[in-house]
Scaffold this motif. Structure first.
Motif, PDB file in Angstrom:
ATOM      1  N   GLY A   1       0.780  -1.233   0.000  1.00 22.56           N
ATOM      2  CA  GLY A   1       0.000   0.000   0.000  1.00 22.56           C
ATOM      3  C   GLY A   1       0.809   1.278   0.000  1.00 22.56           C
ATOM      4  O   GLY A   1       0.402   2.272   0.625  1.00 22.56           O
ATOM      5  N   VAL A   2       1.941   1.319  -0.678  1.00 22.07           N
ATOM      6  CA  VAL A   2       2.750   2.548  -0.739  1.00 22.07           C
ATOM      7  C   VAL A   2       2.022   3.576  -1.612  1.00 22.07           C
ATOM      8  O   VAL A   2       1.710   3.323  -2.775  1.00 22.07           O
ATOM      9  CB  VAL A   2       4.150   2.259  -1.328  1.00 22.07           C
ATOM     10  N   THR A   3       1.735   4.744  -1.046  1.00 22.08           N
ATOM     11  CA  THR A   3       1.001   5.785  -1.788  1.00 22.08           C
ATOM     12  C   THR A   3       1.894   6.935  -2.249  1.00 22.08           C
ATOM     13  O   THR A   3       1.447   7.794  -2.998  1.00 22.08           O
ATOM     14  CB  THR A   3      -0.122   6.363  -0.917  1.00 22.08           C
ATOM     15  N   ASP A   4       3.131   6.967  -1.791  1.00 25.04           N
ATOM     16  CA  ASP A   4       4.048   8.016  -2.259  1.00 25.04           C
ATOM     17  C   ASP A   4       4.305   7.853  -3.751  1.00 25.04           C
ATOM     18  O   ASP A   4       4.335   6.739  -4.280  1.00 25.04           O
ATOM     19  CB  ASP A   4       5.374   7.943  -1.498  1.00 25.04           C
ATOM     20  N   SER A   5       4.532   8.971  -4.436  1.00 25.78           N
ATOM     21  CA  SER A   5       4.731   8.939  -5.888  1.00 25.78           C
ATOM     22  C   SER A   5       6.086   8.334  -6.236  1.00 25.78           C
ATOM     23  O   SER A   5       7.027   8.347  -5.427  1.00 25.78           O
ATOM     24  CB  SER A   5       4.645  10.354  -6.466  1.00 25.78           C
ATOM     25  N   PHE A   6       6.197   7.838  -7.463  1.00 23.67           N
ATOM     26  CA  PHE A   6       7.476   7.319  -7.943  1.00 23.67           C
ATOM     27  C   PHE A   6       8.536   8.422  -7.918  1.00 23.67           C
ATOM     28  O   PHE A   6       9.702   8.163  -7.606  1.00 23.67           O
ATOM     29  CB  PHE A   6       7.331   6.769  -9.365  1.00 23.67           C
ATOM     30  N   GLU A   7       8.145   9.634  -8.260  1.00 25.43           N
ATOM     31  CA  GLU A   7       9.101  10.740  -8.288  1.00 25.43           C
ATOM     32  C   GLU A   7       9.677  10.993  -6.897  1.00 25.43           C
ATOM     33  O   GLU A   7      10.889  11.175  -6.745  1.00 25.43           O
ATOM     34  CB  GLU A   7       8.419  12.005  -8.818  1.00 25.43           C
ATOM     35  N   TYR A   8       8.824  10.992  -5.884  1.00 26.09           N
ATOM     36  CA  TYR A   8       9.284  11.232  -4.514  1.00 26.09           C
ATOM     37  C   TYR A   8      10.237  10.116  -4.063  1.00 26.09           C
ATOM     38  O   TYR A   8      11.300  10.384  -3.477  1.00 26.09           O
ATOM     39  CB  TYR A   8       8.075  11.303  -3.580  1.00 26.09           C
ATOM     40  N   LEU A   9       9.862   8.874  -4.324  1.00 27.49           N
ATOM     41  CA  LEU A   9      10.705   7.744  -3.914  1.00 27.49           C
ATOM     42  C   LEU A   9      12.036   7.757  -4.651  1.00 27.49           C
ATOM     43  O   LEU A   9      13.091   7.472  -4.065  1.00 27.49           O
ATOM     44  CB  LEU A   9       9.959   6.433  -4.164  1.00 27.49           C
ATOM     45  N   THR A  10      11.997   8.084  -5.931  1.00 29.05           N
ATOM     46  CA  THR A  10      13.231   8.134  -6.726  1.00 29.05           C
ATOM     47  C   THR A  10      14.171   9.195  -6.189  1.00 29.05           C
ATOM     48  O   THR A  10      15.380   8.979  -6.078  1.00 29.05           O
ATOM     49  CB  THR A  10      12.905   8.426  -8.202  1.00 29.05           C
ATOM     50  N   ARG A  11      13.605  10.354  -5.850  1.00 29.35           N
ATOM     51  CA  ARG A  11      14.456  11.422  -5.312  1.00 29.35           C
ATOM     52  C   ARG A  11      15.132  10.969  -4.017  1.00 29.35           C
ATOM     53  O   ARG A  11      16.328  11.251  -3.804  1.00 29.35           O
ATOM     54  CB  ARG A  11      13.630  12.688  -5.088  1.00 29.35           C
ATOM     55  N   GLY A  12      14.417  10.285  -3.164  1.00 23.82           N
ATOM     56  CA  GLY A  12      15.017   9.793  -1.926  1.00 23.82           C
ATOM     57  C   GLY A  12      16.147   8.814  -2.190  1.00 23.82           C
ATOM     58  O   GLY A  12      17.198   8.861  -1.539  1.00 23.82           O
ATOM     59  N   ILE A  13      15.942   7.921  -3.163  1.00 25.31           N
ATOM     60  CA  ILE A  13      16.976   6.938  -3.510  1.00 25.31           C
ATOM     61  C   ILE A  13      18.206   7.628  -4.082  1.00 25.31           C
ATOM     62  O   ILE A  13      19.346   7.329  -3.702  1.00 25.31           O
ATOM     63  CB  ILE A  13      16.412   5.909  -4.506  1.00 25.31           C
ATOM     64  N   LYS A  14      17.991   8.572  -4.982  1.00 22.65           N
ATOM     65  CA  LYS A  14      19.110   9.206  -5.668  1.00 22.65           C
ATOM     66  C   LYS A  14      19.893  10.145  -4.751  1.00 22.65           C
ATOM     67  O   LYS A  14      21.123  10.261  -4.874  1.00 22.65           O
ATOM     68  CB  LYS A  14      18.616   9.936  -6.916  1.00 22.65           C
ATOM     69  N   GLU A  15      19.211  10.818  -3.857  1.00 21.21           N
ATOM     70  CA  GLU A  15      19.927  11.670  -2.906  1.00 21.21           C
ATOM     71  C   GLU A  15      20.818  10.830  -1.995  1.00 21.21           C
ATOM     72  O   GLU A  15      21.967  11.211  -1.705  1.00 21.21           O
ATOM     73  CB  GLU A  15      18.928  12.486  -2.084  1.00 21.21           C
ATOM     74  N   ALA A  16      20.322   9.692  -1.571  1.00 22.33           N
ATOM     75  CA  ALA A  16      21.131   8.796  -0.733  1.00 22.33           C
ATOM     76  C   ALA A  16      22.316   8.255  -1.522  1.00 22.33           C
ATOM     77  O   ALA A  16      23.432   8.144  -0.994  1.00 22.33           O
ATOM     78  CB  ALA A  16      20.267   7.650  -0.213  1.00 22.33           C
ATOM     79  N   ALA A  17      22.079   7.930  -2.800  1.00 23.66           N
ATOM     80  CA  ALA A  17      23.160   7.413  -3.644  1.00 23.66           C
ATOM     81  C   ALA A  17      24.237   8.465  -3.853  1.00 23.66           C
ATOM     82  O   ALA A  17      25.440   8.153  -3.873  1.00 23.66           O
ATOM     83  CB  ALA A  17      22.594   6.952  -4.995  1.00 23.66           C
ATOM     84  N   ALA A  18      23.838   9.735  -4.018  1.00 22.78           N
ATOM     85  CA  ALA A  18      24.813  10.814  -4.209  1.00 22.78           C
ATOM     86  C   ALA A  18      25.661  10.995  -2.948  1.00 22.78           C
ATOM     87  O   ALA A  18      26.889  11.156  -3.031  1.00 22.78           O
ATOM     88  CB  ALA A  18      24.084  12.107  -4.557  1.00 22.78           C
ATOM     89  N   ARG A  19      25.024  10.977  -1.787  1.00 23.31           N
ATOM     90  CA  ARG A  19      25.789  11.109  -0.535  1.00 23.31           C
ATOM     91  C   ARG A  19      26.767   9.943  -0.386  1.00 23.31           C
ATOM     92  O   ARG A  19      27.910  10.115   0.052  1.00 23.31           O
ATOM     93  CB  ARG A  19      24.833  11.146   0.657  1.00 23.31           C
ATOM     94  N   ARG A  20      26.289   8.756  -0.734  1.00 21.44           N
ATOM     95  CA  ARG A  20      27.147   7.572  -0.645  1.00 21.44           C
ATOM     96  C   ARG A  20      28.350   7.695  -1.576  1.00 21.44           C
ATOM     97  O   ARG A  20      29.482   7.343  -1.224  1.00 21.44           O
ATOM     98  CB  ARG A  20      26.314   6.329  -0.990  1.00 21.44           C
ATOM     99  N   MET A  21      28.109   8.232  -2.761  1.00 16.42           N
ATOM    100  CA  MET A  21      29.189   8.391  -3.731  1.00 16.42           C
ATOM    101  C   MET A  21      30.253   9.356  -3.200  1.00 16.42           C
ATOM    102  O   MET A  21      31.461   9.116  -3.338  1.00 16.42           O
ATOM    103  CB  MET A  21      28.646   8.898  -5.057  1.00 16.42           C
ATOM    104  N   ILE A  22      29.825  10.456  -2.568  1.00 21.78           N
ATOM    105  CA  ILE A  22      30.776  11.426  -2.024  1.00 21.78           C
ATOM    106  C   ILE A  22      31.638  10.772  -0.947  1.00 21.78           C
ATOM    107  O   ILE A  22      32.866  10.910  -0.929  1.00 21.78           O
ATOM    108  CB  ILE A  22      30.028  12.639  -1.447  1.00 21.78           C
ATOM    109  N   LEU A  23      30.993  10.058  -0.031  1.00 24.09           N
ATOM    110  CA  LEU A  23      31.732   9.395   1.036  1.00 24.09           C
ATOM    111  C   LEU A  23      32.709   8.363   0.486  1.00 24.09           C
ATOM    112  O   LEU A  23      33.829   8.217   0.996  1.00 24.09           O
ATOM    113  CB  LEU A  23      30.755   8.732   2.015  1.00 24.09           C
ATOM    114  N   GLU A  24      32.308   7.640  -0.550  1.00 21.83           N
ATOM    115  CA  GLU A  24      33.195   6.643  -1.155  1.00 21.83           C
ATOM    116  C   GLU A  24      34.417   7.304  -1.781  1.00 21.83           C
ATOM    117  O   GLU A  24      35.534   6.787  -1.687  1.00 21.83           O
ATOM    118  CB  GLU A  24      32.427   5.840  -2.208  1.00 21.83           C
ATOM    119  N   LYS A  25      34.212   8.463  -2.444  1.00 22.27           N
ATOM    120  CA  LYS A  25      35.322   9.166  -3.075  1.00 22.27           C
ATOM    121  C   LYS A  25      36.299   9.690  -2.031  1.00 22.27           C
ATOM    122  O   LYS A  25      37.518   9.660  -2.212  1.00 22.27           O
ATOM    123  CB  LYS A  25      34.808  10.340  -3.919  1.00 22.27           C
TER     124      LYS A  25
END
Length: 461
Positions: free
Chosen positions: A72-96
Motif C-alpha cells: 500500500g505505498v502511496t508516495d509517488s514514484f518521483e518522490y521515492l526516486t528522489r530519496g533513492i538518488k539523494e542517498a546514492a549521491a551522498r554515498r558516492m561522495i563518502l566513497e570518493k
C-alpha cells in the motif's frame, strides 16, 4: 537497504509498472546493498520473460530474501526516486573521500579524493572537483519529463509560441549583412553557427562584425579570441564601431565611405594628434552608442588558462551572455576522445558546444579553418574569390553537422572586396552568396549597398 528502495520495489509490484525504473532513470547502482541490486535485476529479468508483467510480492520476497515487502505505498514514484538518488549521491561522495568496500564483490577501494589531491596539480584537482560536482548533480537528477504527444500536447507549443512572440524565451539577433537576414531570418537563440575560411581570409573580422552588431542591438556578447591579443581585438572592434558612427569620411577608388580609425595606426600607437583626440572623445560616448555589453577573454589574458567547454559555460552563466564567439574552435581544450576515432575529440567538443547553445539559449558562433587550395590562382597568377566548400573544412568537420548554418568566407583585401557563401541552411539559404566591401583597416566590412559600391567591383564579382 533504505526504506525508499523497499517502498519503490513494493510499489512496482503493487502497480505492475516496471517501466517506472526506466522512466525515472533508476539504475542498479542507485541501490545501496547487494540484496537491493539483486531485487532490481530480478524484477527486470522477470518482466523480460513474462511479457512485461511484474512478480508477485510472494515471488519477490522468496527470490530476494533481503527485501521487505511494504504493501500500500502511496508516495509517488518521483518522490521515492528522489530519496533513492539523494542517498546514492551522498554515498558516492563518502566513497570518493573515504574509500569503500564494494557491496557485491567485497573488494576494497582506497580514497580517490586523497589520491587525486596528492598527485594532481591544483588546477587539475580543481577540474576533478568540478567533474565530481557534475556527477553528483547527474546522480540526483530525477527524470520525470514525458515525451511530447504531437496531437495532444499542443498547449506546450502554444505556450512556447506566445513566449517567443513576446520575446521571453527566444531571441533573433539580426546579421550585419542584410541578405543573410533575408535568407535565414538572422541568428536564432539556442543555435550554433559555423564560419570557415582559409588562413588569413577575414573570418575573424567578419564574425567580429556580427558580434558587435548583436551588441549594438542590445545583446550581451562573450568573445573568446583564442589566437588574438586583447589589444589587437579591441583595435579592430574600435575601428569598426567608429566606422559605423561615421567618424571619418574616406574615398577609395572614387567611392566615398564612412570610415573608422586606422587599425594599423591604432596597433602601432601612431595616430595623429588630431585623430587621437577624436578617439578619446569618441570612446567616451561609446557606452551610449552600444546598447549591449561586450565581454572579452583574449589569448593574452594571464588568468585565461582553462579553455574548455565547461569554462565557456561558466563564463556564459556568469556574464549572462546571449551571443558567443569561439575563435577558433581548434584552440579550445578539446573533450576526451571517448570514441577512440580520428577527430573524436573535436567531434565531442562540437557536440558539447551545440548542446551548450541549447541549454543556455545563446547563439554560439564557431570559427574554424578550411584546407588550403593550391589551384586557387589561374595561369596568370591572379586569385579569384572562391569561398571554400564544406568538404574543405579542416580539423573539425563535426562543426558542419552540429551547426544550424555554415558560412564560407573569402576576401581579396588588396582589392577591398569579399564574399560570404552559405554552405548549409537548416532553415533555408543554402548556396546564397553575399558580396561585401572589405576594407577592415578602416573598419569597413559590410554588404554592398549601392550602385557606387557595385561599380567599384564590376569586373570582380
Amino acid at each position: 537497504m533504505s526504506v525508499y528502495e523497499e517502498q519503490l520495489l513494493s510499489k512496482i509490484v503493487d502497480t505492475g509498472d516496471v517501466k517506472a525504473l526506466t522512466r525515472f532513470g533508476i539504475a542498479r547502482t542507485d541501490f545501496s546493498t547487494a540484496g537491493g541490486r539483486q531485487a532490481y535485476d530480478f524484477v527486470l529479468a522477470y518482466a523480460d520473460s513474462n511479457e512485461g508483467k511484474v512478480p508477485s510480492y510472494a515471488t519477490l520476497t522468496a527470490e530476494c530474501p533481503d527485501i521487505t515487502y511494504i504493501p500500500g505505498v502511496t508516495d509517488s514514484f518521483e518522490y521515492l526516486t528522489r530519496g533513492i538518488k539523494e542517498a546514492a549521491a551522498r554515498r558516492m561522495i563518502l566513497e570518493k573521500v573515504n574509500g569503500y568496500v564494494d557491496v557485491e564483490t567485497g573488494r576494497k577501494y582506497e580514497s580517490e579524493f586523497a589520491q587525486k589531491f596528492g598527485e594532481e596539480s591544483p588546477e587539475s584537482f580543481g577540474n576533478y572537483l568540478r567533474e565530481l560536482a557534475d556527477s553528483i548533480t547527474m546522480r540526483t537528477s530525477v527524470r520525470n519529463q514525458m515525451a511530447t504527444d504531437v496531437k495532444l500536447d499542443f498547449e506546450k507549443f502554444l505556450t512556447e509560441y506566445r513566449a517567443r512572440k513576446s520575446g521571453e524565451s527566444f531571441r533573433i539577433w539580426k546579421s550585419a549583412f542584410p541578405y543573410i537576414n533575408t535568407q535565414i531570418g538572422g541568428y536564432f537563440s539556442s543555435n550554433m553557427y559555423t564560419w570557415y575560411a582559409r588562413s588569413g581570409r577575414g573570418k575573424s573580422a567578419v564574425v567580429m562584425v556580427e558580434a558587435l552588431e548583436a551588441a549594438i542591438q542590445g545583446a550581451t556578447v562573450l568573445v573568446w579570441p583564442l589566437e588574438m591579443a586583447r589589444y589587437e581585438w579591441l583595435a579592430r572592434a574600435y575601428s569598426y564601431l567608429s566606422a559605423k558612427a561615421g567618424v571619418f569620411n574616406a574615398n577609395f577608388d572614387g567611392v566615398d565611405y564612412e570610415a573608422g580609425f586606422d587599425n594599423k595606426a591604432l596597433l602601432m600607437g601612431r595616430l595623429s594628434e588630431e585623430s587621437e583626440a577624436r578617439l578619446v572623445e569618441w570612446l567616451r560616448g561609446l557606452n551610449e552608442a552600444v546598447a549591449g555589453r561586450i565581454i572579452l577573454r583574449a589569448a593574452d589574458d594571464e588568468d585565461f588558462r582553462d579553455k574548455s567547454v565547461r569554462q565557456l559555460e561558466a563564463d556564459i552563466l556568469e556574464t549572462g551572455a546571449e551571443v558567443v564567439v569561439v575563435d577558433p574552435i581548434y584552440y579550445m581544450d578539446y573533450e576526451a576522445n571517448t570514441s577512440k576515432t580520428a577527430g573524436g575529440d573535436a567531434a565531442a567538443t562540437s557536440k558539447k558546444l551545440r548542446l551548450l547553445a541549447g541549454r543556455t539559449k545563446s547563439v554560439i558562433h564557431v570559427i574554424t579553418q578550411a584546407e588550403e587550395n593550391p589551384s586557387e590562382k589561374g595561369d596568370d597568377g591572379v586569385r579569384e574569390l572562391k569561398p571554400p566548400k564544406r568538404a574543405e573544412i579542416k580539423k573539425t568537420k563535426a562543426v558542419l553537422e552540429d551547426a544550424a548554418n555554415t558560412f564560407g568566407i573569402d576576401t581579396l583585401a588588396h582589392e577591398g572586396r569579399g564574399v560570404i557563401e552559405l554552405g548549409k541552411g537548416r532553415n533555408g539559404g543554402e548556396d546564397a552568396r553575399i558580396e561585401i566591401v572589405y576594407l577592415p583597416n578602416y573598419g569597413i566590412v559590410r554588404e554592398i549597398q549601392s550602385v557606387e559600391d557595385a561599380g567599384k567591383f564590376a569586373s570582380g564579382f
